[in-house]
Design a protein around this motif. Structure first.
Motif, mmCIF file in Angstrom:
data_model
loop_
_atom_site.group_PDB
_atom_site.id
_atom_site.type_symbol
_atom_site.label_atom_id
_atom_site.label_comp_id
_atom_site.label_asym_id
_atom_site.label_seq_id
_atom_site.Cartn_x
_atom_site.Cartn_y
_atom_site.Cartn_z
ATOM 1 N N THR A 158 1.093 -1.830 0.149
ATOM 2 C CA THR A 158 -0.124 -0.283 0.418
ATOM 3 C C THR A 158 0.964 1.562 0.272
ATOM 4 O O THR A 158 0.492 2.289 -0.881
ATOM 5 C CB THR A 158 -1.162 0.103 1.055
ATOM 6 N N ALA B 261 -4.919 7.537 -11.864
ATOM 7 C CA ALA B 261 -3.999 6.560 -10.558
ATOM 8 C C ALA B 261 -3.459 5.428 -11.069
ATOM 9 O O ALA B 261 -2.537 4.419 -11.009
ATOM 10 C CB ALA B 261 -4.981 5.379 -9.698
ATOM 11 N N LEU C 197 1.083 2.634 -3.510
ATOM 12 C CA LEU C 197 -0.072 2.797 -4.213
ATOM 13 C C LEU C 197 0.101 4.827 -3.856
ATOM 14 O O LEU C 197 0.509 5.627 -2.974
ATOM 15 C CB LEU C 197 -1.063 2.656 -3.698
ATOM 16 N N TRP D 243 -9.098 3.276 -2.527
ATOM 17 C CA TRP D 243 -9.795 2.516 -2.410
ATOM 18 C C TRP D 243 -9.034 1.147 -1.611
ATOM 19 O O TRP D 243 -9.539 0.655 -0.602
ATOM 20 C CB TRP D 243 -9.999 1.539 -3.645
ATOM 21 N N SER D 244 -7.653 1.354 -1.535
ATOM 22 C CA SER D 244 -6.936 0.647 -1.100
ATOM 23 C C SER D 244 -7.281 -0.180 0.741
ATOM 24 O O SER D 244 -6.955 -0.990 1.483
ATOM 25 C CB SER D 244 -5.541 0.473 -1.302
ATOM 26 N N ARG E 278 -5.521 4.556 -5.968
ATOM 27 C CA ARG E 278 -5.852 3.354 -6.002
ATOM 28 C C ARG E 278 -5.254 3.185 -4.408
ATOM 29 O O ARG E 278 -6.197 1.900 -3.381
ATOM 30 C CB ARG E 278 -4.729 2.691 -6.628
#
Length: 159
Positions: A75, A159, A78, A85-86, A82
């Protein structure tokens, strides 16, 4: 919601301090008792149970203050949409885990230990297992609060 979070933080921190103080007293007594040759199974068992409670309540408080151990190798790489949402997915997974395993499973463990008592202290074992669903509820609350905060955050483009 923020007021409830601050109250829960306060209660958990004071409870942890109290339990840790009792744990310290039990351990000091154990050391002194062994040095004097006195058998003290009461404080041995009490220290084990209190250590479980301190660990679980400490984990809940750490989760609520976002100071828990996190492995964010994936993560951290990212960004943008993204990452948002992660974070949301992780909060949802923590909620599912804490409700299904800790709250429901802990409650079932409490039910299964009805009638059992600890060997030295003679207290009902469901009291020891009570820490699991209580901490599951605390973690669920903290994760739900974090999820709601993440939902309020503006969605990043790309993203």
């Amino acid at each position: 919601m923020e007021l409830i979070k601050r109250c829960l933080d306060y209660v958990l921190s004071k409870l942890i301090i109290f339990l840790f103080s009792i744990l310290l007293i039990c351990i000091v007594w154990q050391v002194l008792a062994r040095w004097m040759g006195v058998n003290s199974t009461f404080t041995d068992e009490g220290a084990r149970f209190i250590f479980i409670w301190v660990g679980l309540f400490g984990a809940s408080l750490a989760h609520g203050q976002k100071r828990h151990l996190a492995i964010d190798l994936l993560t951290s790489r990212l960004s943008g949409c993204r990452k948002v949402w992660s974070d949301r997915l992780i909060h949802c997974l923590v909620i599912v885990f804490s409700v299904s395993v800790m709250v429901v499973g802990g409650y079932m463990a409490m039910l299964n230990t009805q009638g059992q008592v600890s060997s030295a202290m003679h207290i009902p074992m469901w009291i020891i297992y009570l820490a699991i669903p209580l901490n599951g509820l605390a973690i669920t609350f903290y994760s739900l609060n974090d999820l709601l905060q993440a939902m309020k955050a503006p969605q990043l483009q790309g993203a």
